[in-house]
Design a protein around this motif. Structure first.
Motif, PDB file in Angstrom:
ATOM      1  N   ARG A  64       5.149  -0.869  -1.000  1.00  0.00           N
ATOM      2  CA  ARG A  64       4.777  -2.128  -1.681  1.00  0.00           C
ATOM      3  C   ARG A  64       3.308  -2.111  -2.099  1.00  0.00           C
ATOM      4  O   ARG A  64       2.964  -2.519  -3.197  1.00  0.00           O
ATOM      5  N   ARG A  65       2.433  -1.659  -1.191  1.00  0.00           N
ATOM      6  CA  ARG A  65       1.006  -1.624  -1.500  1.00  0.00           C
ATOM      7  C   ARG A  65       0.708  -0.691  -2.664  1.00  0.00           C
ATOM      8  O   ARG A  65      -0.142  -0.975  -3.486  1.00  0.00           O
ATOM      9  N   GLU A  66       1.404   0.436  -2.722  1.00  0.00           N
ATOM     10  CA  GLU A  66       1.175   1.378  -3.806  1.00  0.00           C
ATOM     11  C   GLU A  66       1.532   0.769  -5.157  1.00  0.00           C
ATOM     12  O   GLU A  66       0.969   1.152  -6.169  1.00  0.00           O
ATOM     13  N   SER A  67       2.451  -0.176  -5.150  1.00  0.00           N
ATOM     14  CA  SER A  67       2.872  -0.784  -6.416  1.00  0.00           C
ATOM     15  C   SER A  67       2.153  -2.097  -6.708  1.00  0.00           C
ATOM     16  O   SER A  67       2.376  -2.695  -7.746  1.00  0.00           O
ATOM     17  N   ALA A  68       1.280  -2.518  -5.800  1.00  0.00           N
ATOM     18  CA  ALA A  68       0.565  -3.773  -5.995  1.00  0.00           C
ATOM     19  C   ALA A  68      -0.535  -3.575  -7.027  1.00  0.00           C
ATOM     20  O   ALA A  68      -1.470  -2.825  -6.786  1.00  0.00           O
ATOM     21  N   PRO A  69      -0.454  -4.261  -8.176  1.00  0.00           N
ATOM     22  CA  PRO A  69      -1.457  -4.045  -9.219  1.00  0.00           C
ATOM     23  C   PRO A  69      -2.846  -4.541  -8.848  1.00  0.00           C
ATOM     24  O   PRO A  69      -3.823  -4.021  -9.326  1.00  0.00           O
TER      25      PRO A  69
END
Length: 112
Positions: A64-69
């Motif tokens: 999730r963090r990796e995809s958080a803009p």
């Protein structure tokens, strides 16, 4: 622009050299459902995302963090997620401890 959750999942699956059908079977979902997740057409449930993360030897939180803009993934979390010597539960625990320390905003550096 940050990659989407589906793009991150697909990239990690491909890096692990896992065919879509084989990976879907490992997670316990259908190939078409995984394909829809990877293309961003469907959002995985928490249970499915946990299964995907376990199969990728990481945590759902890291994905999730990796995809958080709005926030970049700290190098520490990336290193934890990518260390093959750690179990999934060890990764989760280390990531949680790191995030707890960072969340306090306190530093012990001289001059801080």
């Amino acid at each position: 622009m940050s990659p989407t959750l589906g793009e991150i999942i697909r990239n990690r699956r491909e890096l692990a050299e896992l065919p879509l059908r084989q990976f879907a079977s490992m997670v316990g979902i259908s190939g078409p459902y995984l394909s829809q997740i990877e293309r961003g057409l469907r959002a995985p449930s928490d249970r499915v995302l946990d299964g995907i993360a376990r199969s990728l030897r990481t945590t759902a939180d890291v994905l999730r963090r990796e995809s958080a803009p709005e926030e970049a993934t700290p190098a520490v979390l990336a290193a934890i997620a990518d260390d093959p010597r750690l179990t999934a539960s060890q990764r989760r625990a280390l990531a949680e401890v790191y995030l707890a320390f960072v969340a306090t905003g306190h530093t012990d550096r001289p001059g801080s």
